[in-house]
Each structure stands twice: as C-alpha cells, then as structure tokens.
Design a protein around this motif. Sequence first.
Motif, PDB file in Angstrom:
ATOM      1  N   GLU A 658       0.808  -1.228   0.000  1.00 32.00           N
ATOM      2  CA  GLU A 658       0.000   0.000   0.000  1.00 32.00           C
ATOM      3  C   GLU A 658       0.841   1.279   0.000  1.00 32.00           C
ATOM      4  O   GLU A 658       1.013   1.954   1.016  1.00 32.00           O
ATOM      5  CB  GLU A 658      -0.965   0.015   1.190  1.00 32.00           C
ATOM      6  CG  GLU A 658      -2.014  -1.077   1.175  1.00 32.00           C
ATOM      7  CD  GLU A 658      -3.042  -0.912   0.042  1.00 32.00           C
ATOM      8  OE1 GLU A 658      -2.888  -0.018  -0.806  1.00 32.00           O
ATOM      9  OE2 GLU A 658      -4.002  -1.712   0.021  1.00 32.00           O
ATOM     10  N   PRO A 659       1.409   1.637  -1.147  1.00 27.37           N
ATOM     11  CA  PRO A 659       2.192   2.873  -1.238  1.00 27.37           C
ATOM     12  C   PRO A 659       1.439   4.109  -0.746  1.00 27.37           C
ATOM     13  O   PRO A 659       2.041   5.018  -0.160  1.00 27.37           O
ATOM     14  CB  PRO A 659       2.507   2.979  -2.731  1.00 27.37           C
ATOM     15  CG  PRO A 659       2.447   1.577  -3.231  1.00 27.37           C
ATOM     16  CD  PRO A 659       1.372   0.915  -2.435  1.00 27.37           C
ATOM     17  N   ALA A 660       0.128   4.163  -0.956  1.00 28.38           N
ATOM     18  CA  ALA A 660      -0.639   5.334  -0.525  1.00 28.38           C
ATOM     19  C   ALA A 660      -0.590   5.495   0.988  1.00 28.38           C
ATOM     20  O   ALA A 660      -0.519   6.620   1.505  1.00 28.38           O
ATOM     21  CB  ALA A 660      -2.083   5.221  -1.000  1.00 28.38           C
ATOM     22  N   ALA A 661      -0.636   4.384   1.713  1.00 26.76           N
ATOM     23  CA  ALA A 661      -0.567   4.456   3.174  1.00 26.76           C
ATOM     24  C   ALA A 661       0.797   4.967   3.627  1.00 26.76           C
ATOM     25  O   ALA A 661       0.898   5.726   4.602  1.00 26.76           O
ATOM     26  CB  ALA A 661      -0.848   3.086   3.783  1.00 26.76           C
ATOM     27  N   ILE A 662       1.848   4.572   2.935  1.00 26.67           N
ATOM     28  CA  ILE A 662       3.190   5.066   3.265  1.00 26.67           C
ATOM     29  C   ILE A 662       3.277   6.563   3.008  1.00 26.67           C
ATOM     30  O   ILE A 662       3.818   7.329   3.814  1.00 26.67           O
ATOM     31  CB  ILE A 662       4.250   4.302   2.445  1.00 26.67           C
ATOM     32  CG1 ILE A 662       4.252   2.817   2.841  1.00 26.67           C
ATOM     33  CG2 ILE A 662       5.628   4.912   2.627  1.00 26.67           C
ATOM     34  CD1 ILE A 662       5.137   1.945   1.971  1.00 26.67           C
ATOM     35  N   ALA A 663       2.722   7.006   1.885  1.00 28.46           N
ATOM     36  CA  ALA A 663       2.788   8.426   1.527  1.00 28.46           C
ATOM     37  C   ALA A 663       1.970   9.297   2.474  1.00 28.46           C
ATOM     38  O   ALA A 663       2.319  10.457   2.728  1.00 28.46           O
ATOM     39  CB  ALA A 663       2.315   8.616   0.089  1.00 28.46           C
TER      40      ALA A 663
END
Length: 700
Positions: A658-663
Amino acid sequence: MTHPDASGRHALDALDALDRERAHHDRCRAALTAMTDDANQQLVIGENASASGADAEVLGYQLRTRAAELRAIPPGPLFFGRLDFAPETTATTEHAGQSYHIGRLRITPQPGEPPLVLDWRAPISRAFYQAGPQDPQGIAVRRRFGWRPGSAGDSTDLTGWEDEHLLAGDTRASTLLTEEIERPRIGPMRDIAATIQPEQDHLVRQELGASLCVQGAPGTGKTAVGLHRAAYLLYAHPQRIQRSGMLVLGPHPVFLDHVREVLPALGEHEVRHSTLKDEIARRPVGAQDGEETAVVKHDVRMAGVLRRALYARVRPERADGLVVKDGSARWRVAPEEVQHCVRVTLSEELPYAVGRERVRTRLVDLAQQQAERRAGPRPSVWVQKTTRSRALSALLDTVWPKVSPEAVLTELLGRRAVLERAADNLLSKEQQDALHWAHPEGRAASGRWTAADAVLLDELAGLIEHPRGYGHIVVDEAQDLSPMECRAIARRCVFGSLTVLGDLAQGTTPWAARNWSDTLTHLGRPQAPVVVLNTGFRVPRGVAELANCLLKQLDVAVPPMRSLRRDGEVRIERADRGTAATGSAATMTAVVGAVRAALLREGSIAVIAADAQVGLVRQALTAAGMAVPQPGAGQERVSLLPASAVKGLEFDHVVVVEPAAIARAERRGLHRLYVVLTRAVSRLHIVHSQPLPCALPDPS
C-alpha cells in the motif's frame, strides 16, 4: 577477454593458467597462516619482554592489535585481481614487466620479501581501478578473477578469470565485474573492493584533511564509498587515526548491523560505529515531542537561545571582593577587579567550564602579585592552597556558578520568564509557547527527556566543555540531519575531516535538507565540495524509472537516477481485482502470494509497509506459515520492516504494501515512498488496493 571456456589450444592454456592461479592462492593461504602464527608468537614474546612501563604498554598494544586483526580476517578469497605491467620496451615504468595480485590485505611470506598479494589501497593498486584503454598507465593486462559465490577461500572455488588487454585497446565490458555487482545479496553488506569504479576510487582516495559531500542517488554506492574511504584513511594514516579515532555514523541500528562486516572484511577494526542518538545520549529518552515542538528544538536558532540561557548565569555585577588569608596578613582583590576578570574572560568566548577556571586562575594571580609585592615570592603550596580556598570557590559560585546541561534546560523550558529573555528576538511567541513546559514541576521531577531534548543537552554540554573529537567522521544519510544535529557532529570534528553521504530526495524528517550548502555550513565545512553520483550500479533500470516518476514531485534539485542495469523486474499488482476479497484482506492475501513467489528465487526478501500496518502484515505472514523474525535477529531470508526503518538498506526482492498508506503517514511521505521503492536491487513488487499516489503510473 580470456577465460577457461575458450576452445582448442586456448582452452588448454587457460586451464594451465587457472591451475597456476590456484597454486598461487595456496601459497598465499600458507603465507597468511604463517603471518598469523608469527603475530601470535611475537605477542607471547612481547608479553614476556622486559621494558619500561610506557614502552611495554605501547608494544603490547601494537602486538595485540596486529594479532587480533589477523585472527579476525573473515574467510574468503585472498585476491580478486592481477596487474601485468608491460615490459620496458613497451612502457616506461618502475614496475615494467612485473605482475601483482590485488586483494583485501597485503600478504608476504616473510618481512622484507616481495608480497604475494598487494593491498587494494596501496598506491600501485590504484591502476587496477583507474587504468583503461585510453589511459593504460603502463598495464598490458588487467585480470579479474571469478570465485564461487559464498566462497570461504578454498582454491578450488576459483572458477575463472578474464583478461582486459589495455594496451591493445580492449573495450569490452567485464562479465565477471557485472556479475559481481549484480550478484544477489543475503546478510550484511559486502565490501566492493573488487568492483570499485573509477569515479568511486577518486573519492575513496581523498586525503585525510579533505572533507567532501557525496550526493548519491540510490544504488550509486555512496555508502560503500564512505566505508572504503574510511578503510583507505586507516591504511594511509594509521598513527594519526589511531590517536584521534574514526567514527561511522548511521541513521539507525538496523543500518549499522547491515554495514558492520565491511571494514573488518578489509582488515580494519579500530572504528566506532554508532548512531547520533547513541553518540549524544546523556539521559534515557522517555517522552516524545509533538512535531511542532521538535521542529523548533532542531532549529539552528536554538543554539543562540541556549547560549544566552547558559551565560545569563554569569553575573559579574554580583562580585564582592576576594580576601585571601596568609597567616596574619590579608590580601584583598577589589570587587571592580573581580568584575573586570569576569568580563574579560567572557569576551574570550571560552567553554563555560574553562572560563570559570580561567577566572579562578586570574584571581589567584592578582592575589599572588599583591602578596609578592609586600612579602616576597609565594611557594607553590601557597598557590595551590589559595586556588582551593573556600573564599575563592564561594566567590566563583556567585559570579560564575557551576552548572549542568540538565539544570540549564530544565530552567529554560520550565520557567516562562527565563525562556522569554533567552529567546527574545530569536523565536516567535508561538515558538516559545511550543517549547514551554505546561507543567514544569512534574516534568522536571520525572526527568523524562525527548529525543530533541538530547540534542539540546548536547549543545549545552558542548558549550560547557568540548566533547571528545575524532580525526575523521563518516556521516551517512546526512540529508535527514537537523541544523542542531549537524552542530553536534561538528563539535566532534573540530580538527578532523568529514565524509558526508546522502541524497536530498531521500530526506524524510521535517527538517530534512533542501540543499547541501546549508547542511555543510552547519557541519562547519562550508567549503567542502559536493560530488554528484547519479549512475546506479545496483538499482535496475525499471526501478530507477519508476522512482524518477516520484522524483519530479519531491521539490529537490537532484538529477534523475540513471541505471547501468537492464535486468530486474517491476510489478504493480491491484490486490482487489478479480477476487471476492476487498480492502486490507485482499492486500494481505496478495502480499503472502508475493512473498511465496519471491522465495522461489535467489536472494534476500523484504516486505515493507507503513509503520501502522506492520502488525497486520506480520499476522498475515504468520497465519500463512511464514515465520518472520524481528530485524537484526539473524541471517533471515525474509524481513518485515516498517517504512521508517529501511533507509540505507537493500534487498534483492522488495514487496511494497500500500504505497498510498506510506505516503500519507507523514509530512514528507512521498520522500519516504521514494526511499522504499529504491530498496530493490533485483525485483520490485507493489501490492495495493488503495489508489496509488498520483505520481506513480497505474497499469490497471
């Protein structure tokens, strides 16, 4: 190129050459064993030798160090290359017609005899890295050796070799060099002595007095350059480094664990590896600041606030006269003379503790001058007694009192009036409000300090007394240092030099550097050159291109990353497509599948998720029968890491969850995602159900 697989007569010659190289390696192994045995014997003799205390201590240290270094050499091949210089008829050089094997340390059968292997740091070895068809430097043939991966140094593990005929203009790329650079990595970081590139070698061999900054894109080898420069300086300046020490600063313990084997593999053990947090620790960290407060504490203006708060305790106007009893006589130093001593000492800007003792010495001198004018010379016993007298100590406690960093900081943050005076015209009211303790009595009593407080305490400690200095400090991931953290490093390297390593695109702290000029100024090296490395040797081209999509959104002046590697794989998987599962359940199922697929390949595997999701991912992997140990627990094949703890690390296969959660997780979340995406050196697999950040391409 020449290798044992050639056909016909060339194949026989190649096999004979391989046998000769294996035999040479056996001689090297025997010589190294003899060197180790001799060092152990010399240690026994030295311990029983008669010598003065100082001489015996120095001799013993040298012998113990040498013996320990040889015993601690890790198993592995003893050479990785060879230089054949052209005969005098072809090239004019002092080494004409000579051949030299190049390895990680010098090996010689007996002291004074020609070495069987030259150290890679020796001046002559530089040609192994710098020579080329356009500038052969007198070398007819450069030979690279191929060893079986993971070899413990058995001669039979020497599998092949390649020759580059430099005088003949041979420009073909080395297959062995490429294979070594791209070889899968499991366990701690390896040294790159066999694969140093010309531009890296130039940086490695910079002189001890030179400070430099390396702006390096992911996979360009900037960390390896810094560590190999440390090894080179230890080789070129052993006595100076031994006296002053060398420090390698990493961003976190996992990183230090990752690089811990590099310097010992190169024969160097006299290096301190630490994080800045550990280096400046005075008190345990037991509390946490909000981001607004932490940002103010890391601001460079806090240096001025702390200096004011400390030296506000010096009060020359409170001075009474000093009366020194000398038998029936009384020698008096007038109040105005005491005040003058204090003010003159203040103007010299000495460390606080040194200034206090300077005032003491000056007042004793004034009393001594008066006594000697009237009663003749005073003995040394009189001076010592006067220096320790209660009257003088009481006077100093009034005008220049002893302090501790903790007491100064407690008063500054706990008392509004003190903070306002110290921060006047430096910090805004809002910033002062962020610093002020709401309940100072309880906070002071609990003694719970934050990580940012540790930086302030170190600043105060440095104002009171200079800390221990180092001859050279290697600072990795320097883009994340705050101005106040930079000052902490600068205090430890006043008379030394720095190797500063980092990447502005990977800055993730709220105070991360936007340019290197400001950081180098805070480090006390404003004139240090900034060298840019943007050609990646480890990150595959597909990963580099994906990361470059993010780079455009990061607002930092660094060039796009280039990669020399055409291999590698990037996969972006929409987890909830084509399945009945949705959301996090679908994502966790896809993560398990991605790890199982990676386990079918060679190399290390990392699963990286936003910090808040690590527990959920661990549960999914455990439920699937995949035991994932904690970071640093051993030579684990699969690592599960929070996004905040992967900087400076690399893995063959990376599964990003989940790249969005990292961002979204932090202010500079896209920078954090850039770090995460560039940890892969073979294969990157992105798993998501949430929409990808707009900077990333969505193949769905």
